[in-house]
Structure formats: C-alpha cells, structure tokens
Design a protein around this motif. Structure first.
Motif, PDB file in Angstrom:
ATOM      1  N   ILE A 313     -14.848  39.002  20.670  1.00 32.21           N
ATOM      2  CA  ILE A 313     -13.829  39.069  21.725  1.00 32.21           C
ATOM      3  C   ILE A 313     -12.778  40.087  21.309  1.00 32.21           C
ATOM      4  CG2 ILE A 313     -12.057  37.807  23.017  1.00 32.21           C
ATOM      5  CD1 ILE A 313     -14.747  36.741  23.654  1.00 32.21           C
ATOM      6  N   ARG A 314     -12.478  41.046  22.214  1.00 31.01           N
ATOM      7  CA  ARG A 314     -11.404  42.012  21.981  1.00 31.01           C
ATOM      8  C   ARG A 314     -10.247  41.664  22.924  1.00 31.01           C
ATOM      9  NH1 ARG A 314     -15.895  45.758  21.608  1.00 31.01           N
ATOM     10  NH2 ARG A 314     -16.088  46.518  19.461  1.00 31.01           N
ATOM     11  N   PRO A 315      -9.228  40.983  22.418  1.00 32.05           N
ATOM     12  CA  PRO A 315      -8.141  40.518  23.283  1.00 32.05           C
ATOM     13  C   PRO A 315      -7.472  41.631  24.082  1.00 32.05           C
ATOM     14  CG  PRO A 315      -7.994  39.506  21.119  1.00 32.05           C
ATOM     15  CD  PRO A 315      -9.042  40.558  21.022  1.00 32.05           C
ATOM     16  N   GLU A 316      -7.361  42.835  23.502  1.00 30.13           N
ATOM     17  CA  GLU A 316      -6.681  43.927  24.199  1.00 30.13           C
ATOM     18  C   GLU A 316      -7.361  44.303  25.516  1.00 30.13           C
ATOM     19  OE1 GLU A 316      -9.524  45.709  21.171  1.00 30.13           O
ATOM     20  OE2 GLU A 316      -8.059  44.082  21.239  1.00 30.13           O
ATOM     21  N   GLU A 317      -8.645  43.998  25.622  1.00 29.49           N
ATOM     22  CA  GLU A 317      -9.373  44.321  26.854  1.00 29.49           C
ATOM     23  C   GLU A 317      -8.944  43.419  28.010  1.00 29.49           C
ATOM     24  OE1 GLU A 317     -13.513  44.212  26.088  1.00 29.49           O
ATOM     25  OE2 GLU A 317     -13.490  45.871  24.654  1.00 29.49           O
ATOM     26  N   TYR A 318      -8.305  42.299  27.704  1.00 31.34           N
ATOM     27  CA  TYR A 318      -7.937  41.332  28.742  1.00 31.34           C
ATOM     28  C   TYR A 318      -6.424  41.247  28.951  1.00 31.34           C
ATOM     29  CZ  TYR A 318     -12.747  39.842  28.013  1.00 31.34           C
ATOM     30  OH  TYR A 318     -14.109  39.807  27.905  1.00 31.34           O
ATOM     31  N   ARG A 319      -5.665  42.127  28.256  1.00 32.75           N
ATOM     32  CA  ARG A 319      -4.204  42.041  28.314  1.00 32.75           C
ATOM     33  C   ARG A 319      -3.680  42.202  29.729  1.00 32.75           C
ATOM     34  NH1 ARG A 319      -1.253  45.700  24.066  1.00 32.75           N
ATOM     35  NH2 ARG A 319      -2.422  44.221  22.754  1.00 32.75           N
ATOM     36  N   TYR A 320      -4.257  43.130  30.487  1.00 33.35           N
ATOM     37  CA  TYR A 320      -3.780  43.386  31.851  1.00 33.35           C
ATOM     38  C   TYR A 320      -4.811  43.006  32.902  1.00 33.35           C
ATOM     39  CZ  TYR A 320      -0.520  46.138  29.078  1.00 33.35           C
ATOM     40  OH  TYR A 320       0.407  46.534  28.141  1.00 33.35           O
ATOM     41  N   ASP A 321      -5.799  42.228  32.498  1.00 29.93           N
ATOM     42  CA  ASP A 321      -6.844  41.805  33.425  1.00 29.93           C
ATOM     43  C   ASP A 321      -6.273  40.719  34.342  1.00 29.93           C
ATOM     44  OD1 ASP A 321      -9.105  40.764  34.680  1.00 29.93           O
ATOM     45  OD2 ASP A 321     -10.391  41.201  32.957  1.00 29.93           O
ATOM     46  N   VAL A 322      -6.279  40.967  35.657  1.00 34.33           N
ATOM     47  CA  VAL A 322      -5.693  40.009  36.609  1.00 34.33           C
ATOM     48  C   VAL A 322      -6.721  38.998  37.112  1.00 34.33           C
ATOM     49  CG1 VAL A 322      -3.911  41.607  37.356  1.00 34.33           C
ATOM     50  CG2 VAL A 322      -6.123  41.588  38.529  1.00 34.33           C
ATOM     51  N   SER A 323      -7.919  39.029  36.563  1.00 36.98           N
ATOM     52  CA  SER A 323      -8.963  38.106  37.004  1.00 36.98           C
ATOM     53  C   SER A 323      -8.793  36.741  36.353  1.00 36.98           C
ATOM     54  CB  SER A 323     -10.341  38.662  36.650  1.00 36.98           C
ATOM     55  OG  SER A 323     -10.507  38.672  35.240  1.00 36.98           O
ATOM     56  N   LEU A 324      -9.576  35.773  36.822  1.00 35.67           N
ATOM     57  CA  LEU A 324      -9.591  34.435  36.226  1.00 35.67           C
ATOM     58  C   LEU A 324      -9.990  34.508  34.755  1.00 35.67           C
ATOM     59  CD1 LEU A 324      -9.413  31.354  36.581  1.00 35.67           C
ATOM     60  CD2 LEU A 324     -11.809  31.391  37.327  1.00 35.67           C
ATOM     61  N   LYS A 325     -10.891  35.414  34.457  1.00 37.32           N
ATOM     62  CA  LYS A 325     -11.340  35.576  33.076  1.00 37.32           C
ATOM     63  C   LYS A 325     -10.182  36.032  32.188  1.00 37.32           C
ATOM     64  CE  LYS A 325     -15.279  37.614  32.602  1.00 37.32           C
ATOM     65  NZ  LYS A 325     -16.279  38.714  32.558  1.00 37.32           N
ATOM     66  N   GLY A 326      -9.409  37.008  32.661  1.00 40.87           N
ATOM     67  CA  GLY A 326      -8.285  37.498  31.883  1.00 40.87           C
ATOM     68  C   GLY A 326      -7.239  36.419  31.644  1.00 40.87           C
ATOM     69  N   GLU A 327      -6.926  35.632  32.687  1.00 37.00           N
ATOM     70  CA  GLU A 327      -5.956  34.551  32.532  1.00 37.00           C
ATOM     71  C   GLU A 327      -6.449  33.513  31.532  1.00 37.00           C
ATOM     72  OE1 GLU A 327      -2.425  32.526  33.053  1.00 37.00           O
ATOM     73  OE2 GLU A 327      -3.018  34.553  33.683  1.00 37.00           O
ATOM     74  N   PHE A 328      -7.748  33.217  31.591  1.00 39.69           N
ATOM     75  CA  PHE A 328      -8.345  32.246  30.664  1.00 39.69           C
ATOM     76  C   PHE A 328      -8.216  32.734  29.216  1.00 39.69           C
ATOM     77  CE2 PHE A 328     -12.277  31.325  28.238  1.00 39.69           C
ATOM     78  CZ  PHE A 328     -12.079  29.962  28.031  1.00 39.69           C
ATOM     79  N   VAL A 329      -8.521  33.996  28.964  1.00 36.71           N
ATOM     80  CA  VAL A 329      -8.449  34.542  27.606  1.00 36.71           C
ATOM     81  C   VAL A 329      -7.021  34.490  27.094  1.00 36.71           C
ATOM     82  CG1 VAL A 329      -8.705  36.640  26.223  1.00 36.71           C
ATOM     83  CG2 VAL A 329     -10.491  35.997  27.864  1.00 36.71           C
ATOM     84  N   ARG A 330      -6.043  34.872  27.927  1.00 38.57           N
ATOM     85  CA  ARG A 330      -4.656  34.876  27.491  1.00 38.57           C
ATOM     86  C   ARG A 330      -4.162  33.476  27.160  1.00 38.57           C
ATOM     87  NH1 ARG A 330      -4.620  39.037  31.417  1.00 38.57           N
ATOM     88  NH2 ARG A 330      -4.030  37.559  33.072  1.00 38.57           N
ATOM     89  N   LEU A 331      -4.551  32.492  27.945  1.00 36.44           N
ATOM     90  CA  LEU A 331      -4.131  31.110  27.696  1.00 36.44           C
ATOM     91  C   LEU A 331      -4.688  30.586  26.375  1.00 36.44           C
ATOM     92  CD1 LEU A 331      -4.468  29.536  31.264  1.00 36.44           C
ATOM     93  CD2 LEU A 331      -2.365  29.775  29.915  1.00 36.44           C
ATOM     94  N   VAL A 332      -5.963  30.884  26.121  1.00 38.71           N
ATOM     95  CA  VAL A 332      -6.586  30.401  24.881  1.00 38.71           C
ATOM     96  C   VAL A 332      -5.950  31.079  23.673  1.00 38.71           C
ATOM     97  CG1 VAL A 332      -8.720  30.311  23.541  1.00 38.71           C
ATOM     98  CG2 VAL A 332      -8.766  29.823  25.991  1.00 38.71           C
ATOM     99  N   LEU A 333      -5.725  32.387  23.750  1.00 39.11           N
ATOM    100  CA  LEU A 333      -5.151  33.107  22.620  1.00 39.11           C
ATOM    101  C   LEU A 333      -3.723  32.660  22.316  1.00 39.11           C
ATOM    102  CD1 LEU A 333      -6.466  36.730  23.314  1.00 39.11           C
ATOM    103  CD2 LEU A 333      -7.266  35.129  21.566  1.00 39.11           C
ATOM    104  N   ALA A 334      -3.005  32.203  23.331  1.00 36.00           N
ATOM    105  CA  ALA A 334      -1.615  31.770  23.138  1.00 36.00           C
ATOM    106  C   ALA A 334      -1.519  30.314  22.684  1.00 36.00           C
ATOM    107  CB  ALA A 334      -0.832  31.953  24.439  1.00 36.00           C
ATOM    108  N   SER A 335      -2.620  29.626  22.619  1.00 42.83           N
ATOM    109  CA  SER A 335      -2.614  28.204  22.253  1.00 42.83           C
ATOM    110  C   SER A 335      -2.430  28.020  20.747  1.00 42.83           C
ATOM    111  CB  SER A 335      -3.935  27.558  22.687  1.00 42.83           C
ATOM    112  OG  SER A 335      -4.997  28.028  21.879  1.00 42.83           O
ATOM    113  N   ASP A 336      -2.282  26.765  20.333  1.00 44.74           N
ATOM    114  CA  ASP A 336      -2.109  26.429  18.918  1.00 44.74           C
ATOM    115  C   ASP A 336      -3.436  26.107  18.230  1.00 44.74           C
ATOM    116  OD1 ASP A 336       0.642  26.723  19.094  1.00 44.74           O
ATOM    117  OD2 ASP A 336       0.927  24.631  19.726  1.00 44.74           O
ATOM    118  N   LEU A 337      -4.529  26.415  18.847  1.00 46.66           N
ATOM    119  CA  LEU A 337      -5.846  26.139  18.265  1.00 46.66           C
ATOM    120  C   LEU A 337      -6.097  27.030  17.050  1.00 46.66           C
ATOM    121  CD1 LEU A 337      -7.883  26.034  21.604  1.00 46.66           C
ATOM    122  CD2 LEU A 337      -7.242  24.056  20.211  1.00 46.66           C
TER     123      LEU A 337
END
Length: 357
Positions: A313-337
């Motif tokens: 997974i390359r997080p930078e590819e989803y930084r400005y992605d406005v799709s459901l996929k992009g929102e999902f990636v940003r939420l997971v990366l910002a979590s405490d997991l």
C-alpha cells in the motif's frame, strides 16, 4: 574394503508433506524400496558392511511389511554385515519382535559394544533417557586399529544436559576415532573431530516433508592403506524442493505463472515441490494460489503453493483520492492500530472495494 553409512530411514513413516492418502501410501512403499535398493547397491559394490545409525523405523510399533522387508534384506545378503544401532524413534520396535536374528545382524546396547570387521573395529552405544553418566569417558579404543564409532543423537561442542540424546564432540576428541558415524540430523554434514578423525551425519535416505529438502542419500566409506575415505552418494528416488518466488508488484495471474514456471524449469517431474509466493503485492493484483496450484500440479509428482506475500500500500496515492477507497485508506492510516493490523485491514478492504467504484 567398502562400508556404507546410513541413518534415519524412518520406515513406516506416516509422511509429513501433506500428501493425499494414496500418495502417502505410495511414498511409504518407496521408502522401503529405497532401503532395499541401497542393500542391492551394496552387494553390487561388494561392500562388506552397512552401518544403520538409528531411526531405521519411525515408531516403536511397526508393520509386518516393514519388519519383514528389513529382515529379508539382511537374511538374503549374508556377505554383508549389518550393524544396527537403535535411535530415539525405533528403540525396541524391531528387535523385540524378532525371534531369531540373522548372524550378519549385529546390535548394540546402552554401553559400548565393539565388533571387528577386517582391519576396522566398529564400536557403538545407544543413547536414551536411561543412558548412564560418563558413557563417553568409558570409551576405550585400540589406537593401533582403524576405529569407527556409531552414535545416534545431537552432537554439540559440550553436550546438553536437558537432552538425553545429546552428546559432546569435545568428549570424543583424542580417543582414537577415525570416523564417527552419526544419525539423527536429516541432512548430510561432516567435519573434523580432531587431528586423527572426522565426524559425519549421513542424513536420511529419502526426504519425507518440506523440512527435508535437497539431495538425500548415504555415505560410502573406502578403507584402504590404513585410512578411511568417505564420499556422499545421492540416492533418493524423489527429491523435495522448496522454491521461493518473488512476485513483488506483479499485477496479473499470467505474470505470476510465467515467473513460477521459470523458477521450476530445472526440477524433474518426478519430484515434490512447494512453491512459496513472496514479496509485496498490491491489493488489486490478480493472485490466486489455488488456481496456480491446479495449473501446475499435474507436472510434478506432488506440488503445493503457499502464499506468503504481504500487501503493498502506498498511502500517498490515496491522499487526494475522493473515492470511497481513498476515504477508507485515510481512516485506517489515521487509526491507533498497529502497522500489521493496518496492513491486513487495508489489504482486505481495498480488495473488497475493487471494481465497486
């Protein structure tokens, strides 16, 4: 004079490579046949002795077929002396069930026993949980003869108190040993014991699981001119191979297939193969290990595929992605997991979302 050194045949083994029932049965028979082929080869090469350095069988209870096969091979070759030292797997499994042992079958016990074979003295002792302390100190050999010592156990520099079958190589130095014939380790290995002698693990005759990959066979000893020379002889009917295949960033099943086929091209079809898919793969990639195994399995005696890849997974590819996929990636990366948890959730989630937007 020629002598064969072998060990760890594990006859009657259930087989450990996840084989289907029919092939497991066939492999058990092949183990028996490899043993009899070795005895036939010894006869052809005019070998005078075969050293069986432990774990001839896989368990204390053995089948009539396996017991009869070994007994017949010994009885039908009276010109070969068989020296049978029991190992941790087969103690009491064979000898107690045999009413009359052939004269050319020599055995050992809990203390040192010696036999003379031409210019060679063959000495051995069986290690177990009842082995008396000081066994190695009681070894007494005639330094004027060629000496072969047989043992089955784990050789270490100093020995391990917690292991009943472990012994110290240091304790055997300077005792007049020319060749230390060992069993217990299932791969060939040899090295100097002291200025006079060497130690050698013959390894097993046939690999049974994918923890026993590579060439298997026995060691041939040539006794001539007051010296013992040894050489490893590959002899297994089939070889096991574990093949890692790096499929990093491959996107299609066709790419993966071509890479795997290239890695396997020099492996004989009669062998057993485990393919390990490794590397980092994007969640959107086509990757179907079950299909790959089905595609290849008829080209080898046995083949299985294990997926050991990790998710790329390359997080930078989803930084400005406005799709459901992009929102999902940003939420997971910002979590405490943990990083491992994030990777697993991202991989599963992106794979599930693929093609839905």
């Amino acid at each position: 004079m020629k002598i064969i050194h072998c060990a760890d045949l594990h006859l009657d083994s259930r087989m450990e490579s996840g084989l289907p029932a029919e092939k497991a049965r066939e492999r058990r028979l092949e183990l028996l046949r490899t043993f009899t082929r070795m005895v036939e080869r010894a006869q052809e090469q005019r070998a005078e002795a075969i050293l069986l350095c432990g774990d001839l069988f896989d368990a204390r209870t053995i089948s009539a077929r396996a017991g009869n096969c070994v007994m017949d091979a010994v009885a039908e070759h009276p010109g070969i002396t068989f020296y049978y030292l029991q190992g941790n797997h087969d103690q009491n499994s064979f000898l107690t069930e045999s009413r009359c042992l052939p004269e050319n079958l020599k055995t050992f016990g809990a203390d040192w026993t010696s036999y003379e074979q031409g210019e060679v003295t063959i000495t051995g002792a069986e290690l177990s949980e009842v082995t008396e302390e000081g066994l190695m100190d009681r070894l007494s050999l005639d330094g004027g003869r060629l000496n072969i010592v047989m043992l089955h156990g784990m050789a270490t520099e100093y020995g391990l108190r917690e292991q009943s079958d472990a012994f110290s190589l240091r304790a055997l130095k300077g005792r007049g040993i020319d060749y230390l014939a060992l069993g217990h380790v299932h791969r060939f290995g040899a090295g100097p014991l002291d200025e006079r002698g060497v130690w050698c693990y013959s390894g097993c005759l046939e690999g049974r699981g994918f923890d026993e990959c590579g060439e298997k066979g026995y060691v041939e000893l040539e006794v001539h001119g007051g010296k013992i020379r040894s050489s490893f002889v590959p002899f297994a009917q089939r070889t096991l191979h574990e093949v890692p295949v790096d499929i990093t960033e491959m996107m299609t099943q066709e790419e993966i297939q071509r890479k795997v086929r290239r890695e396997l091209e020099n492996i004989p079809s009669k062998d057993l193969v485990k393919v390990r898919l490794t590397g980092r793969v994007r969640p959107e990639a086509e990757r179907d290990p079950a299909w790959l195994q089905k595609w290849l399995e008829n080209e080898y005696y046995f083949l299985k595929v294990k997926d050991e890849t990790s998710c790329l997974i390359r997080p930078e590819e989803y930084r400005y992605d406005v799709s459901l996929k992009g929102e999902f990636v940003r939420l997971v990366l910002a979590s405490d997991l943990t990083d491992e948890e994030k990777e697993e959730i991202l991989c599963r989630g992106i794979h599930a979302l693929a093609g839905e937007e």
